[in-house]
Enzyme design. Structure first.
Site, PDB file in Angstrom:
ATOM      1  CB  SER A 121     -36.871  11.891  57.513  1.00 47.18           C
ATOM      2  OG  SER A 121     -35.710  11.113  57.351  1.00 47.18           O
ATOM      3  CE  LYS A 122     -36.081  18.378  53.652  1.00 49.65           C
ATOM      4  NZ  LYS A 122     -35.670  19.703  53.320  1.00 49.65           N
ATOM      5  NE  ARG A 123     -29.569  14.036  56.994  1.00 49.13           N
ATOM      6  CZ  ARG A 123     -28.580  14.508  56.264  1.00 49.13           C
ATOM      7  NH1 ARG A 123     -27.847  13.694  55.547  1.00 49.13           N
ATOM      8  NH2 ARG A 123     -28.307  15.793  56.238  1.00 49.13           N
TER       9      ARG A 123
END
Ligand code: GLU
Length: 513
Positions: free
Chosen positions: A266-268
């Site tokens: 994910s982006k995080r």
């Protein structure tokens, strides 16, 4: 039979920076198009105004360009099917949604958000499955299927807010042929009547995407697996428009997984786990939060392309390093797997190291140039190249070039005290001075003559090699780092070598005092 020219599109929504999963989708489209002499299109899917992020479109274009991916048709370059930004095509979608209303494949729905929320709550409290607007519930909801035509006209005339929903056919098995997944089938009873046209007069992704793929004559839809659940709806839309015979072929790419294999990357994850997940860095315009990028972390675009090429596709051979031309030549959708691939940050670094080694010293000099000018340094090209030849092997990422070479351009001003304590003996200073005096007399100072001199010196005096080499390194670098001492001395040259000895001995003497 005449074959249709290949046309593929990368269709991002400008809702933020492009995650490397998106870059991979763009890459596979690009490779597919280039290999088959087709056309690569960039279409910006910006019909969701709530999720629009300023700067995101520019980010997408710039970061893909950095990766070496370009487009034949795009908002920037134009093309026969312009405009390529969906927000500029709203009149087109209005016309097509009208067609679906007329042929009974879409209907007006007047339910307010509060009413829908109440249905959701009801379903939850009565323990039924979650509420969905579908072939069962639509019969008792407020829409042009349940109301009379005059009620509908009245509502519209009174300016009531409405959306337009797809009318999913009842109880039908919808079969999607996917080039990667094979046959994917779903019963239409499980599909909901998705909104195709919103109350703000703009289409949703599903309508705009299908209409544009049709109008732009897309032959292959290559996109991430997260869109697979939408494919049956898209197929039904093609059918409803009567376009089934020109429907593009679908290829849904497997997910890129977190390094531990637990779920989608994910982006995080990147900044949490210490590696970038974006091609270039991005500052969130709303929060000011900064996300790191491959470019800024010192990765080469060639390496990023290779990392992504291998996350889903495999060449079927042992070859690991490819040029873009080789990828174009060898890429095929048949060699894209069904299963998610784990992102391996160590392997990513390894790839970068490999590509760094392929660079010439002239190219590496260009990569180092910004750091040199930051420090107002302008070494001669020849000296710079000699240095780079020595330190290249130790560089995995671009910043390693500087960390491993700065001391060739600047004298150390501090000396690692731990190293000093460990290696410096009472006789060291006089041994080094003695050696320096001999170096002074050397007419032709270079790596080899210095090597011979040290050999001769240690043999003659019985002083151990380490007793000479370790202190010399500390004097040259300020620590115990760096390439081979002889190589280093050869590059620094006699004058600098001797200067560092005398300055260092003075400094170390002072620090000891
Ligand atoms: N706009 C969609 C996205 O953001 C495109 C999906 C597709 O390629 O159909 O990924």
């Amino acid at each position: 039979m005449e074959t249709k020219p290949i046309r593929v599109r990368f269709a991002p929504s400008p809702t933020g920076p492009l995650h490397i999963g998106g870059v991979r989708t763009a890459l596979y489209n690009f490779l597919f198009a280039r290999k088959l002499k087709g056309t690569m299109i960039l279409r910006i899917e910006d019909t969701d105004q709530n999720r629009f992020v300023p700067g995101a479109e520019k980010y997408i274009v710039d970061s893909l360009r950095w990766c070496g991916l370009d487009f034949d048709e795009s908002p920037e370059t134009g093309g026969p099917h312009a405009p390529y930004r969906q927000s500029e095509r709203s009149a087109i979608y209005r016309e097509y949604i009208q067609r679906l209303i007329e042929n009974g494949h879409a209907y007006y729905a007047f339910d307010t958000e509060a009413e829908l929320e109440a249905h959701r709550e009801n379903a939850k409290s009565s323990g039924h499955k979650t509420f969905q607007y579908d072939q069962v519930t639509r019969k008792s909801l407020k829409n042009s299927l349940s109301l009379t035509p005059s009620e509908v006209s009245e509502l519209i005339a009174s300016g009531a807010s409405y959306v337009i929903r797809v009318c999913i056919p009842e109880n039908e098995t919808v079969v999607v042929q996917d080039l990667i997944r094979g046959e994917v089938s779903v019963n239409s009873a499980n599909l909901d009547d998705k909104v195709l046209f919103k109350s703000d007069g703009l289409p949703t992704y599903h309508l705009a995407n299908v209409v544009d793929d049709y109008l732009m004559k897309i032959t292959h839809v290559i996109r991430g697996e997260e869109w697979l659940p939408s494919a049956p709806l898209h197929l039904l839309l093609y059918r409803s428009f009567g376009w089934e015979d020109v429907m593009p072929k679908f290829a849904h790419l497997p997910l890129i997984l977190k390094p531990d294999g637990n779920g989608k990357l994910s982006k995080r994850d990147g900044d949490r786990l210490g590696f970038p997940v974006f091609p270039t860095s991005w500052e969130d315009p709303k929060t000011g939060e900064l996300y790191s990028g491959y470019r800024e972390s010192g990765y080469l675009p060639e390496a990023v392309i290779n990392i992504l090429a291998h996350l889903g596709w495999n060449p079927g051979t042992e070859q690991e390093l490819f040029t873009m031309e080789e990828l174009i030549d060898q890429f095929s959708l048949e060699r894209v797997g069904k299963h998610g691939s784990k992102f391996d940050p160590e392997k990513a670094k390894w790839f970068n190291h490999q590509y760094m080694q392929k660079k010439t010293v002239e190219e590496l000099a260009d990569l180092l140039a910004p750091r040199l000018s930051e420090h107002h340094l302008s070494p001669s090209p020849e000296y710079l190249q000699n240095v780079l030849r020595l330190v290249k092997e130790r560089a995995s990422l671009v910043p390693d070039l500087w960390t491993n070479s700065w001391y060739f351009f600047m004298r150390p001003t501090i000396y690692d005290q731990q190293v000093y304590q460990k290696i410096w003996q009472p006789a060291t200073s006089s041994v080094i001075k003695e050696l320096a005096a001999e170096v002074e007399k050397l007419a032709d100072f270079n790596k080899d003559s210095f090597h011979d001199l040290v050999q001769e010196f240690t043999a003659r005096t019985g002083i151990k090699m380490g007793m000479v080499m370790n202190p010399l390194r500390l004097l040259m670098v300020g620590s115990n780092q760096g390439p081979g001492m002889m190589d280093m001395a050869g590059v620094l040259g006699k004058e600098e070598f001797l200067a560092r000895i005398s300055i260092g001995l003075e400094n170390l003497g002072a620090s000891k005092a």
